[in-house]
Design a protein around this motif. Sequence first.
Motif, PDB file in Angstrom:
ATOM      1  N   CYS A 117     104.178 -31.357  18.120  1.00 40.74           N
ATOM      2  CA  CYS A 117     102.961 -31.258  18.708  1.00 40.74           C
ATOM      3  C   CYS A 117     102.893 -30.974  20.010  1.00 40.74           C
ATOM      4  O   CYS A 117     101.922 -30.208  20.347  1.00 40.74           O
ATOM      5  CB  CYS A 117     102.527 -32.942  18.571  1.00 40.74           C
ATOM      6  SG  CYS A 117     101.756 -33.057  16.720  1.00 40.74           S
TER       7      CYS A 117
ATOM      8  N   CYS B 214     105.661 -37.198  14.812  1.00 45.49           N
ATOM      9  CA  CYS B 214     104.580 -37.357  14.037  1.00 45.49           C
ATOM     10  C   CYS B 214     104.449 -37.440  12.501  1.00 45.49           C
ATOM     11  O   CYS B 214     105.474 -36.809  11.888  1.00 45.49           O
ATOM     12  CB  CYS B 214     103.353 -36.795  14.482  1.00 45.49           C
ATOM     13  SG  CYS B 214     103.180 -35.057  13.626  1.00 45.49           S
ATOM     14  N   ARG B 215     103.676 -38.127  11.815  1.00 46.73           N
ATOM     15  CA  ARG B 215     104.206 -38.223  10.386  1.00 46.73           C
ATOM     16  C   ARG B 215     103.941 -36.983   9.553  1.00 46.73           C
ATOM     17  O   ARG B 215     104.870 -36.567   8.771  1.00 46.73           O
ATOM     18  CB  ARG B 215     102.774 -39.090  10.026  1.00 46.73           C
ATOM     19  CG  ARG B 215     102.827 -39.311   8.274  1.00 46.73           C
ATOM     20  CD  ARG B 215     101.794 -40.356   8.018  1.00 46.73           C
ATOM     21  NE  ARG B 215     100.477 -39.887   8.486  1.00 46.73           N
ATOM     22  CZ  ARG B 215      99.673 -39.340   7.968  1.00 46.73           C
ATOM     23  NH1 ARG B 215     100.078 -38.634   6.565  1.00 46.73           N
ATOM     24  NH2 ARG B 215      98.588 -38.826   8.378  1.00 46.73           N
ATOM     25  N   HIS B 216     103.240 -35.895   9.975  1.00 46.66           N
ATOM     26  CA  HIS B 216     102.940 -34.662   9.426  1.00 46.66           C
ATOM     27  C   HIS B 216     104.302 -33.738   9.510  1.00 46.66           C
ATOM     28  O   HIS B 216     104.827 -33.497   8.716  1.00 46.66           O
ATOM     29  CB  HIS B 216     101.741 -34.024   9.865  1.00 46.66           C
ATOM     30  CG  HIS B 216     101.544 -32.605   9.197  1.00 46.66           C
ATOM     31  ND1 HIS B 216     101.428 -32.308   8.008  1.00 46.66           N
ATOM     32  CD2 HIS B 216     101.805 -31.295   9.821  1.00 46.66           C
ATOM     33  CE1 HIS B 216     101.202 -31.258   7.591  1.00 46.66           C
ATOM     34  NE2 HIS B 216     101.475 -30.423   8.486  1.00 46.66           N
TER      35      HIS B 216
ATOM     36  N   ILE C 191      99.475 -43.939  17.913  1.00 46.42           N
ATOM     37  CA  ILE C 191      98.399 -42.970  17.654  1.00 46.42           C
ATOM     38  C   ILE C 191      99.069 -41.534  17.143  1.00 46.42           C
ATOM     39  O   ILE C 191      98.826 -40.907  16.206  1.00 46.42           O
ATOM     40  CB  ILE C 191      97.323 -42.941  18.224  1.00 46.42           C
ATOM     41  CG1 ILE C 191      96.682 -44.348  18.413  1.00 46.42           C
ATOM     42  CG2 ILE C 191      96.366 -41.943  17.762  1.00 46.42           C
ATOM     43  CD1 ILE C 191      95.378 -44.519  19.364  1.00 46.42           C
ATOM     44  N   GLU C 192      99.810 -41.015  18.011  1.00 45.03           N
ATOM     45  CA  GLU C 192     100.329 -39.823  17.931  1.00 45.03           C
ATOM     46  C   GLU C 192     101.420 -39.642  16.633  1.00 45.03           C
ATOM     47  O   GLU C 192     101.330 -38.762  15.919  1.00 45.03           O
ATOM     48  CB  GLU C 192     101.207 -39.223  19.346  1.00 45.03           C
ATOM     49  CG  GLU C 192     101.644 -37.989  19.339  1.00 45.03           C
ATOM     50  CD  GLU C 192     102.374 -37.430  20.533  1.00 45.03           C
ATOM     51  OE1 GLU C 192     103.021 -36.415  20.503  1.00 45.03           O
ATOM     52  OE2 GLU C 192     101.933 -38.082  21.775  1.00 45.03           O
TER      53      GLU C 192
ATOM     54  N   LEU D 108     101.393 -41.487  14.329  1.00 44.49           N
ATOM     55  CA  LEU D 108     100.579 -41.529  12.829  1.00 44.49           C
ATOM     56  C   LEU D 108      99.631 -40.329  12.516  1.00 44.49           C
ATOM     57  O   LEU D 108      99.595 -39.677  11.514  1.00 44.49           O
ATOM     58  CB  LEU D 108      99.675 -42.604  12.734  1.00 44.49           C
ATOM     59  CG  LEU D 108     100.749 -44.000  12.806  1.00 44.49           C
ATOM     60  CD1 LEU D 108      99.744 -45.436  12.931  1.00 44.49           C
ATOM     61  CD2 LEU D 108     101.493 -44.284  11.579  1.00 44.49           C
ATOM     62  N   LYS D 109      98.944 -39.917  13.808  1.00 45.57           N
ATOM     63  CA  LYS D 109      97.885 -38.643  13.510  1.00 45.57           C
ATOM     64  C   LYS D 109      98.307 -37.476  14.079  1.00 45.57           C
ATOM     65  O   LYS D 109      97.664 -36.607  13.871  1.00 45.57           O
ATOM     66  CB  LYS D 109      96.685 -39.279  14.224  1.00 45.57           C
ATOM     67  CG  LYS D 109      96.228 -40.651  13.307  1.00 45.57           C
ATOM     68  CD  LYS D 109      95.839 -40.319  11.877  1.00 45.57           C
ATOM     69  CE  LYS D 109      95.547 -41.515  11.257  1.00 45.57           C
ATOM     70  NZ  LYS D 109      95.077 -41.342   9.803  1.00 45.57           N
TER      71      LYS D 109
ATOM     72  N   GLU E 182      95.743 -33.659  18.813  1.00 52.05           N
ATOM     73  CA  GLU E 182      94.666 -32.871  18.492  1.00 52.05           C
ATOM     74  C   GLU E 182      94.852 -31.292  19.164  1.00 52.05           C
ATOM     75  O   GLU E 182      94.868 -31.163  20.314  1.00 52.05           O
ATOM     76  CB  GLU E 182      93.339 -33.538  19.213  1.00 52.05           C
ATOM     77  CG  GLU E 182      92.242 -32.668  18.667  1.00 52.05           C
ATOM     78  CD  GLU E 182      90.748 -33.226  19.303  1.00 52.05           C
ATOM     79  OE1 GLU E 182      90.102 -33.428  18.613  1.00 52.05           O
ATOM     80  OE2 GLU E 182      90.721 -33.443  20.548  1.00 52.05           O
TER      81      GLU E 182
ATOM     82  N   THR F 256      95.888 -29.571  13.468  1.00 59.13           N
ATOM     83  CA  THR F 256      95.454 -31.069  13.218  1.00 59.13           C
ATOM     84  C   THR F 256      93.966 -31.132  12.778  1.00 59.13           C
ATOM     85  O   THR F 256      93.594 -31.721  11.725  1.00 59.13           O
ATOM     86  CB  THR F 256      95.657 -31.897  14.422  1.00 59.13           C
ATOM     87  OG1 THR F 256      96.928 -31.700  15.137  1.00 59.13           O
ATOM     88  CG2 THR F 256      95.863 -33.258  14.019  1.00 59.13           C
TER      89      THR F 256
ATOM     90  N   THR G 275      92.755 -31.985   8.776  1.00 57.33           N
ATOM     91  CA  THR G 275      92.028 -33.086   8.689  1.00 57.33           C
ATOM     92  C   THR G 275      90.382 -32.750   7.900  1.00 57.33           C
ATOM     93  O   THR G 275      89.626 -33.563   7.541  1.00 57.33           O
ATOM     94  CB  THR G 275      91.640 -34.134   9.699  1.00 57.33           C
ATOM     95  OG1 THR G 275      91.291 -33.560  10.826  1.00 57.33           O
ATOM     96  CG2 THR G 275      93.397 -34.694  10.199  1.00 57.33           C
TER      97      THR G 275
ATOM     98  N   ASN H  71      88.259 -31.921  10.087  1.00 55.41           N
ATOM     99  CA  ASN H  71      87.139 -32.388  11.182  1.00 55.41           C
ATOM    100  C   ASN H  71      87.066 -31.463  12.252  1.00 55.41           C
ATOM    101  O   ASN H  71      87.836 -31.561  12.958  1.00 55.41           O
ATOM    102  CB  ASN H  71      87.221 -33.693  11.253  1.00 55.41           C
ATOM    103  CG  ASN H  71      86.250 -34.312  12.365  1.00 55.41           C
ATOM    104  OD1 ASN H  71      85.223 -33.632  12.640  1.00 55.41           O
ATOM    105  ND2 ASN H  71      86.633 -35.318  13.194  1.00 55.41           N
TER     106      ASN H  71
END
Length: 229
Positions: free
Chosen positions: A19, A138-140, A202-203, A205-206, A209, A213, A217, A219
């Motif tokens: 990331c 991160c998870r991804h 948070i980083e 898991l998600k 930005e 990313t 998602t 969004n």
Amino acid sequence: MDLIGMYLRDALGEGCPVCRILRKYEESEIDTILYEHVNNPGVREKFKESLGLCTYHAWKTLGKAYSEPLLGPLGVAIIYEHMLRTYITYLERGETPEEGECFLCRLMEEKERSTVEAFAERIEELLPEYERSESVLCRHHYRMLLQILQRGDPTAAERLKMVQIEKLKILRERLGAFIDKFDYRAKERPTKEEISALPLTIEALKGLETGVTVKRTGNKKSRRVFPWR
């Protein structure tokens, strides 16, 4: 360790190294667009495919332009005046243009894939460095790396899994300690590591930005606040 390996190792500071690399790359590409490619015909044609950049990157580019005194909004205005003329031409012909893929999103996806693949290729050298570092994939990006290793090096995949679980447990302990310090009976203030545990969780898991990313998602609504609004 080769240059690419050293580059990846240097990203093992805090948070997800992939990331962090992607965020720096995204900022660099936006700078290149604003400083060098405003009037580049080839880049302008790529812009036309999606009538500019995607929603996320369009607003991020404008925000960057306004935040840099040497830039200002002129370059972005030139790009989007051309895009607006293009859109009007479509409408005058009775056509409703489809928004194609943002070329910056495409570059980001390519960078993401090549970065994870490079990490996998150098896993024997980088895994010990990753284990010793404060970084947490991160998870991804953990899943991307794990899938590559499971196909080519199951032993390394299992080692990565154990390292990742241990890192997440340490992060959870720090976050728990951070929460405990808010108890009125607590006599100590949160440590630096405990304070950073919340954004790092948070980083983990998600992710951070970035364009990839946001696209993943689905969004693309910007949450940025600009001074003229």
